[in-house]
Design an enzyme around this catalytic site. Structure first.
Site, PDB file in Angstrom:
ATOM      1  N   ARG B 338       7.534 -12.199  38.797  1.00  0.00           N
ATOM      2  CA  ARG B 338       6.878 -10.892  38.888  1.00  0.00           C
ATOM      3  C   ARG B 338       5.366 -11.090  38.762  1.00  0.00           C
ATOM      4  O   ARG B 338       4.900 -11.575  37.735  1.00  0.00           O
ATOM      5  CB  ARG B 338       7.358  -9.963  37.754  1.00  0.00           C
ATOM      6  N   GLU B 340       3.200  -8.858  38.471  1.00  0.00           N
ATOM      7  CA  GLU B 340       2.575  -7.673  37.875  1.00  0.00           C
ATOM      8  C   GLU B 340       1.560  -8.041  36.783  1.00  0.00           C
ATOM      9  O   GLU B 340       1.743  -9.002  36.059  1.00  0.00           O
ATOM     10  CB  GLU B 340       3.650  -6.785  37.237  1.00  0.00           C
ATOM     11  N   HIS B 347       6.639  -8.353  28.768  1.00  0.00           N
ATOM     12  CA  HIS B 347       6.600  -8.712  30.184  1.00  0.00           C
ATOM     13  C   HIS B 347       6.107 -10.140  30.374  1.00  0.00           C
ATOM     14  O   HIS B 347       5.170 -10.569  29.723  1.00  0.00           O
ATOM     15  CB  HIS B 347       5.680  -7.757  30.960  1.00  0.00           C
ATOM     16  N   SER B 492      19.315  -3.599  33.465  1.00  0.00           N
ATOM     17  CA  SER B 492      19.227  -2.527  34.434  1.00  0.00           C
ATOM     18  C   SER B 492      20.316  -2.784  35.462  1.00  0.00           C
ATOM     19  O   SER B 492      20.518  -3.920  35.871  1.00  0.00           O
ATOM     20  CB  SER B 492      17.856  -2.586  35.099  1.00  0.00           C
TER      21      SER B 492
END
Lengths: 566, 566
Positions: B338, B340, B347, B492
């Site tokens: 990721r 991000e 994270h 998730s």
């Protein structure tokens, strides 16, 4: 189940314009298929070479599909009182609407014991044969197992409409079949299960395009069948490797491919289970690293938030750092990235590395002892627990079972050179073997020692990475090894240099910029245990255990210099 | 063992100028250390912020080291008849010279039963205390266990030279200790093992820098000790998170970190073992893909042999394709990337994803049933088999054991909104919760249901990815779920859209260029079973099971927007 009610219709879906009522023919999905396959964008993600072929093929496909659609668009029988017992299920029925409490039986578990019982299965329409307007056969496939379902018109039980619906199904569609298990007196040749289902209800859960880019029957055809066809002059289609990979999702459905990836899963499981029982800890080392992880072969480079980075070519450096961090014995299963332009049957740009690293007390033979037990455990485990899968692979791609000794043969590189020499092959005693020489030596070893699996150790230092420990008695050689299956390398390993100054010196000698690996070298400055380890290519293990001819067959979605899709 | 012979000396190493004879002091490695730590290149691979700090620290370190080197450079006793029983081992001794047949005993298995036996251990010089010129203690650590070794000058057995050698050892050096096991009458407080070793021979296998960038004692200090020190006014060093990560190889040696990564390894093992027992097949999907693997968050881009490529943000698309390829139930453990810019405690730019995907017959609750059993199996397994590891973590970072029910609580998103509302917190019923709201809800759930672990399902469709199946009774919501530990999300998942036209429509609605995912969408055109699945972050599971405050503590070599090393 096959509810026709529309009061709960999902507005978002209605807006889509799709009809959720039971549809009695396959026209809709045919149109979808035609539109899709001819989509010129589709080729974008395929390899360039493949893309051209696909464009031409798509055009032919579209023509065939339009013809099929016209043929299928027959008038629907609406007056059938059994209409609720068959048809296309609306999406609603499988959209987590309710938990019905119904039980689905696995096709593979359909046995004589279930005789006369009413059962429900979900699977693919593997083969469909309409005998007459009153009778049809449907073979349902699930997870590689098949069962024959029989439809015989019978008032109040099976209608002509139901027979018509089934004969109109497109192959590979997902169906729910409810019926009674019967045991015929004669052997069933067209299906794996020796019982039949007398159908009472049949619904299509998900429709396949009526014309598939590759037929499962073609993709599953064995070499034996090709030979037979050649003798009889029958025309049969051979699906090329590239076409298989372009439509990998279909290709993977063949019994051989189902077997290959279940065997692969089993190899990983045995690898882990054995190592955990030997006190190894499983690690996850970073794949994003600064600088190249080893010298030599090229790496995939990328920009990491403004810093130059690359993808790890192996977990080598970090797994050694984990040894310096006191984990004693570690292993990792993870992707390994190689940007090399190797167009061979045994190289991929991304593959699954099985890596281990362990403290050694005094000799790299301690690593070989683990390796030896590990691989015998894996081979024994596969032979014992994957009989069905290996049989399925063997049916399509015949191979001789792997020959291996209870205690793995260890030859030195120099002994290998000598064996080759005696066979008239001169090789550089300080160089590396090429693929052909490795194969040749594999043949000689098999002849002499009756094994397809052996260890070759004490490789020339010059052909090994900088972190390889030299031999104490001859610095031209090293405490390293390769392991071979059927004459091809699957494992590489060694004792490592754990002394930081010597490691630095070796790196420099091999032209590596030590600044790019400073955190690695530093790890050895705070006390480092002697250690060694190895790396295995998972895809190669499966390929060579089953004597397959291409590593693309044992990679789920292979990546090579020309292929980045699907 | 401590052979002084030099006739087999490796020319390559001699050329290096290193002395391989037994060296009686640590000066050499001190110089290495001083040179290394002040190396300005070292900072290159560290994060920019950290690099500045390190420069200043390195300077201070160098000064301390030079002082230490001066102190250690004492005259060596050369006339000791016991000189062969101690000293620095030459590299040769651990260079796979011979297999001596000697057995090393694990420090953790040193028990009363071994009383009076002569044993040999290899471990780190964890603590060294010279009582006088005639007596010293050496605590040896191996894999988190420690044992006290005693040296008492005794003619013909232990010499002053041996005591001096041991007191001159630098901490964290690797040592081989041979001696007799004794059982003292009083409890030993400074080591984990309740026996002592009366030393007969002691060799240094690998020398550590005498001054370490971080002291293990500091790195292992618990919150309780900090509180105590504050009360007593004692000065103790607190090692910051960034410093720990800069010297991760040292940091990882603390008992808590040894525990964390053994727990992590165990989580993976339980995850796999359970899923394999439920008929799942382990996959390895490609990490190199064309186009973005999902819409939304940014990806790492790279050049793949002239084609634009990126790193997979999840195995989502390929694991679904594997379902379309008839594997029925699949899982994968692998890296997830990721790009991000998330600077939070939870994270990372690269983490380990535990993913599963499975055929469902009619309802996403079938996925929840697997999830439920899976996580109870994992939690039970950790509590049962990782007692020692959890205790070690708890010692440094105290936490309450995780509360979880035998059958996991399932609340709908709307029920969650209602609970928050009743507690005076208004949230958008069609939006997503932020971290704070999630924590708050976690607290409310714990209060009401006495559990730290629960499932929240039926999320608003708008906050889920395009491939999420909408709810049949309310298209504003979806057949999706998140799972929480201690108020933080770890899982998730959802039922997926398996109908290709509807999937295309959803992708377009969310602004995704469907051409980039055409091979994915095509997979559903050849018959697709209803299915669902989930993704778990391994690092988060361990972090939250142990109530740790930062995900960098549960990633071996973490990668965040500022960190690409070590």
């Amino acid at each position: 189940m096959a509810s026709k009610s529309t009061e709960n219709r999902n507005p978002a879906q209605s807006a889509d314009g799709r009809a959720f009522e039971i549809v009695k023919n396959g026209v809709e999905s045919i149109e979808i298929g035609a539109e899709d396959v001819s989509d010129p964008q589709d080729g974008k993600s395929l390899s360039k070479k493949a893309a051209k072929k696909e464009a031409a093929k798509a055009e032919r496909l579209q023509k065939r599909q339009m013809a099929a659609a016209a043929a299928a668009a027959t008038v629907v029988e609406e007056s059938d009182p059994l209409a609720g017992n068959y048809g296309d299920l609306p999406l609603e029925a499988v959209q987590s609407k309710e938990i019905s409490g119904r039980k689905w039986t696995r096709v593979g578990s359909l046995m004589d014991e279930l005789k006369d019982q009413q059962i429900l299965v979900r699977g693919r329409a593997h083969a469909i044969r309409g005998v007459s307007s009153k009778m049809a056969f449907l073979v349902v496939r699930e997870a590689g197992y098949t069962v024959q379902c029989v439809l015989n018109v019978n008032p109040g039980v099976v209608s002509k409409g139901m027979v018509k619906f089934v004969t109109g199904l497109s192959k590979e569609s997902i169906v729910d079949v409810e019926g009674i298990v019967t045991v015929p007196n004669i052997a069933i040749t067209g299906a794996s299960q020796q019982v039949e289902i007398h159908v009472r209800k049949v619904y299509c859960v998900s429709k396949s395009q009526p014309t598939l880019p590759i037929n499962l029957e073609d993709a599953a055809r064995s070499e034996k069948e090709f030979e037979k066809a050649e003798q009889t002059g029958e025309h049969v289609v051979r699906v090329g490797q590239d076409t298989r990979l372009n439509y990998r999702v279909l290709d993977l459905r063949t019994p051989a491919n189902q077997g290959i990836f279940r065997v692969q899963s089993y190899v990983s499981m045995l690898f882990r289970q054995f190592l955990i029982s030997e006190g190894f800890v499983e690690l996850h080392t970073p794949k994003l690293i600064a600088g190249a992880s080893e010298g030599g072969s090229s790496v995939f480079k990328l920009d990491y938030k403004g810093q130059p980075a690359c993808l790890a070519q192996s977990p080598q450096l970090h797994k050694q750092m984990a040894i310096c961090a006191d984990f004693g014995r570690v292993f990792e299963i993870g992707p390994v990235f190689r940007a090399e332009d190797s167009f061979t049957h045994r190289h991929l740009c991304e593959f699954t590395g099985l890596d281990l690293e362990m403290e050694i007390k005094e000799h790299y033979f301690e690593v070989l002892d683990i390796l030896d037990k590990l691989f015998i455990t894996i081979f024994d485990g596969l032979n014992e627990h994957c009989k069905k899968e290996l049989h399925a692979i063997n049916q399509q791609y015949p191979f001789e079972p792997l020959k291996y000794l209870r205690k793995t043969l260890r030859l030195t590189f120099q002994e290998g050179v000598q064996m080759l020499k005696e066979a008239g092959i001169e090789v550089d005693p300080l160089g590396d073997f090429n693929t052909e020489t490795e194969r040749k030596l594999g043949g000689l070893v098999r002849e002499k020692y009756d094994t397809d699996f052996y260890i070759l150790h004490r490789y020339p230092l010059a052909v090994r990475p900088f972190y390889t420990m030299p031999c104490i008695d001859d610095p031209l050689y090293s405490n390293s090894f390769d392991v071979f299956i059927r004459g091809e390398e699957i494992i590489s390993g060694a004792q490592r240099v754990h002394e930081p100054e010597f490691l630095t010196k070796r790196a420099k000698e091999l032209g590596i910029d030590v600044n790019t690996i400073s955190t690695y070298i530093d790890s050895f400055r705070w006390g480092a245990v002697p250690h060694g380890g190895l790396g295995v290519g998972l895809e190669r293990v499966v390929m060579l255990f089953c004597a397959l001819n291409n590593i693309r067959k044992t990679s789920l979605f292979p990546r090579d210099p020309q292929r980045l899709a699907p």
